[in-house]
Design a protein around this motif. Sequence first.
Motif, PDB file in Angstrom:
ATOM      1  N   TRP A  95      36.633  14.092  -0.083  1.00 32.73           N
ATOM      2  CA  TRP A  95      35.732  12.966  -0.285  1.00 32.73           C
ATOM      3  C   TRP A  95      34.460  13.224   0.502  1.00 32.73           C
ATOM      4  CZ3 TRP A  95      37.146  10.191  -4.237  1.00 32.73           C
ATOM      5  CH2 TRP A  95      38.511  10.115  -4.563  1.00 32.73           C
ATOM      6  N   THR A  96      33.508  12.329   0.345  1.00 28.84           N
ATOM      7  CA  THR A  96      32.325  12.401   1.207  1.00 28.84           C
ATOM      8  C   THR A  96      32.335  11.131   2.063  1.00 28.84           C
ATOM      9  OG1 THR A  96      30.759  11.100  -0.087  1.00 28.84           O
ATOM     10  CG2 THR A  96      31.089  13.394  -0.772  1.00 28.84           C
ATOM     11  N   LEU A 125      38.596   7.663   0.874  1.00 29.49           N
ATOM     12  CA  LEU A 125      39.039   8.487   2.002  1.00 29.49           C
ATOM     13  C   LEU A 125      40.207   7.815   2.724  1.00 29.49           C
ATOM     14  CD1 LEU A 125      38.845  10.797   4.035  1.00 29.49           C
ATOM     15  CD2 LEU A 125      36.962   9.580   5.156  1.00 29.49           C
ATOM     16  N   ALA A 126      40.058   6.519   2.998  1.00 27.30           N
ATOM     17  CA  ALA A 126      41.146   5.792   3.673  1.00 27.30           C
ATOM     18  C   ALA A 126      42.427   5.878   2.844  1.00 27.30           C
ATOM     19  CB  ALA A 126      40.747   4.336   3.907  1.00 27.30           C
ATOM     20  N   ARG A 127      42.278   5.743   1.533  1.00 32.82           N
ATOM     21  CA  ARG A 127      43.455   5.785   0.665  1.00 32.82           C
ATOM     22  C   ARG A 127      44.105   7.173   0.711  1.00 32.82           C
ATOM     23  NH1 ARG A 127      41.291   4.234  -4.416  1.00 32.82           N
ATOM     24  NH2 ARG A 127      40.837   2.261  -3.402  1.00 32.82           N
ATOM     25  N   GLU A 182      39.435  17.123   3.166  1.00 34.02           N
ATOM     26  CA  GLU A 182      38.092  17.543   3.551  1.00 34.02           C
ATOM     27  C   GLU A 182      37.143  16.369   3.342  1.00 34.02           C
ATOM     28  OE1 GLU A 182      36.210  20.345   0.895  1.00 34.02           O
ATOM     29  OE2 GLU A 182      34.994  21.208   2.488  1.00 34.02           O
ATOM     30  N   VAL A 183      36.317  16.110   4.333  1.00 36.53           N
ATOM     31  CA  VAL A 183      35.327  15.037   4.201  1.00 36.53           C
ATOM     32  C   VAL A 183      33.941  15.642   4.380  1.00 36.53           C
ATOM     33  CG1 VAL A 183      34.737  12.688   4.849  1.00 36.53           C
ATOM     34  CG2 VAL A 183      36.971  13.612   5.482  1.00 36.53           C
ATOM     35  N   VAL A 197      34.786  15.630  -5.999  1.00 36.39           N
ATOM     36  CA  VAL A 197      35.672  14.956  -5.044  1.00 36.39           C
ATOM     37  C   VAL A 197      36.930  14.495  -5.773  1.00 36.39           C
ATOM     38  CG1 VAL A 197      33.798  14.213  -3.510  1.00 36.39           C
ATOM     39  CG2 VAL A 197      34.513  12.732  -5.398  1.00 36.39           C
ATOM     40  N   GLY A 198      37.917  14.079  -4.975  1.00 35.04           N
ATOM     41  CA  GLY A 198      39.152  13.581  -5.571  1.00 35.04           C
ATOM     42  C   GLY A 198      40.362  14.199  -4.922  1.00 35.04           C
TER      43      GLY A 198
END
Lengths: 296, 385
Positions: A185-186, A193-195, A210-211, A260-261
Motif C-alpha cells: 500500500w502507500t 494498510l490497517a486491514r 510494503e508501504v 497496490v493490493g
Amino acid sequence: MSDSLIPNVLSNDVGNPVEPFLRSDRMPHIWCPGCGIGTTVNSFARALIESKIDLQSLALVSGIGCTGRVAGYVKLDSFHTTHGRAIPFATGLKLANPKLNVVVYSGDGDLSAIGGNHLIHAARRNIDLKVICVNNLIYAMTGGQTAPTTPDDSITSTNPYGVFEPSFNLPHLVEAAGAVYVARWTTFHVRQLARSISEAFKKKGFSFIEVISPCPTLYQRRNKLGDGLDAMKYYKEKSKVRHGAPTSEVGLTMTGEIVVGKFVDRDRPDYQTLMRAQFAESLGERFVEQAEMVCS
Amino acid sequence: MKADPRGVLTGVHFIDGDHACCEGALAAGARFSAGYPITPSTEIVERFASRVPTVGGTFIQMEDELAASITLQGAVWGGAKAFTVTSGPGFSLMMEHIGYAAMTETPCVFVDVQRGGPSTGLPTLPAQADMMQARWGSHGDYEIIALCPNSPQECFDLTIKAFNLAEEFRVPVMFMMDEVVGHMTEKVVIPPADQIEVVPRRHTRKSVEDYLPYETNGDQVPEMAHAGEGYKFHVTGLTHDERGYPNMTPPVQDKLVRRLQSKIRDAADRIALIEEEQLEGADVVVVSYGITSRVAQRAIEAAREQGLRVGKLRLITAWPFPEKKIRELAAKVKAFVVPELNLGQMVREVERAAAGRAKTFAVSHAGGGVHNPQDILKVIVEASR
C-alpha cells in the motif's frame, strides 16, 4: 475514516484513539514534516485495535534508520536492534517464546540491503513474523543515499547524476523466497494498510507488507517531486489496486503507476510447525517439547 | 540454584573439548543456540543440534554469523539462555553484536575456537590470536569477560562458569578455546545436576509500574524483564537512560558507558581466575593460557630440573586481566615469560601490568601448531640470568 475501523477505546471523545499504543512521553518524534512513517504507525495502531490483539504478547523489532525508530515510540515490548538485523533478532525472540506475536518494523534499506540476506532466508524458512517495510525509496537517516529500492534515474547524494543500477521489486523478491502473505500500500491507503496488517496477524508464517512512503526532505526535494502533499496526490492518482497481481509486474518507477493490493495469500507450514513435526517423527518419545524457555 | 537435570549428562565420558563445551552449555541451562558452520568449532553446535530436541530447546542454523550473533540475543530477551559458536572469520563478523550485547546488557556466551589467521588463515590448525579481538573487537568503550579452557574437562566446567558470569553481570562472555583444546579427546567427568551451581537470570520482581529496565540497585547490574510479561520495555543500542529510552547527551553517555565498564572492573578480582604453582620465591614466572599452558608445563618442569626457580601462572580468565596479581609479582620476580600462539597479545598486558619492575619475554608462535617446549625453555633460561 470509517467508524467501524476505529472502535471508541476511550470513555469520552477527547484524545486520539491510537494514543494508548504510543509512548507519549517520547513525543515529539524525530520524523520530518510530510514524512509518511508516522502515518504507517497510525495504521498499525488501528490494526491493533481492529484485530483486538493481546498487546502483552506483542513484541516489535526494528533495525536502524528512520523507520527503525518506530520501536522507540510504541508502547510494547520493543527492540531497536542493529542495522539490518531486525529479522534475525525477531527470529530468536519468536523461537524462544512461540507465544509472542512478533512484528518487524523497518525501512527498505535496512531490510533489503544490509538485511537482505536475512529477509530472504526468513521468508524461505517461513518464520512466523509480520514484517512491515516502510519503503521511502532512499536512505533517509543518513542523508539521501541510493537504496536498493531507489527507482531508475532518481537523483541521490551518492548517484548525483542519476541512479543507473536496477532496483529491487520487494514483493516479487519475498514471494519468490517463500512469504505466505505479501501486500503493498502507500501512505495514502491508511485503511487498506490497517486491514492488511490485521490480516497478516491472522496468518501463521512470514508476512510482508510494503508501504510506499514519502521522504519530502531527501527523495522528493532532490527529485523535484514536491512536498508531502504532492506525494499524497501522486499516490492517489497513480496507485492502482490490483489484488492478486503477479508480483513480477509490480516494480516501481519514479513517477509511474504504483500497483497496490494484496498480491500473495497462501498457506504453508511455518518453521516451528515443521521443526516439531520433524522431531516428533524422528525422535518419537525422546522428543521433548520446548516448554517455557524462561530461565528464571 | 542447581542445574536442570534434563540437560546434565552425568557420568564419566571420553569426549573432545568441543563436545564437552556443548555439554557444559546444556548443563548451564542453555536451551537455545543459533550458529553458522565454521571449522574448528562446528562440532559444538552439531552436538547441540542433536541433543537439544531431547531436552526441550532449539538450535537454528542461520544464514551467516551476523544473523547467528543477534538471533541468540533475541532468544535471550524471549527468556532463553543462549549462545553461539564460531572461529576467527565468524568471530570477526560477530563483533558488532558483541557490542550490542554489551550495550543492551544481554547475558550470552560467544564461543570462539581459535584457529590461525588473519583472514581464512589456517582453518584446521590452532592459534590464540583472537585474544585482543575478544577484548577490543567491537567499537566503543565496553568490557567483556573472557575465559580460556586448557582441557576438555575445563571446556565443560568453564562453559558453565561462562554462562554464570554472563547472567551475574549481564555481559557477553567470550569462551576462548583453541583448535587443539577443541579437538583433544580426554576424560570428562560430568557431575550430578545437584552438584552444578547455576546462576539464574536477574529477573525483576518489580511491578510493571515500578520497573525501569536500566535502573541499578547499588551493584551496577540492572534487573531484566522478558518480552511478553507486560513490562512493555524498550531496548536499544543507542545511548539510553534508565527507562531504556534513547538519550544522546554527553552526561547520559558518560553515566552509561562508565557503568558498563565499572560493573566488570570493580569486580575484576572476583572474576579473574588463575592457576598458580610455585610462585613463592620464583625468579621467573611463566604466564600462559589455553593449550600453550600445557606445553609450557613441560618447559617449566625441564627448567626446574636445571635448578631454576620457575613459577607458573595460568590465565583461566584472560579478561578482565589479573593486573593486580602481575603487579604484585613484578615487585618480586626477575622476569615474566609469556608463550602464546600469536605474535604478542597477552604479553602486552603482562608488560603493562609489570610496568618495568620485571622484564617481560614473549615466546611468540604464528600458529598452526603448538610450541616446541625447548623454545619456551630457552627463553626461561635466558630470563633467569
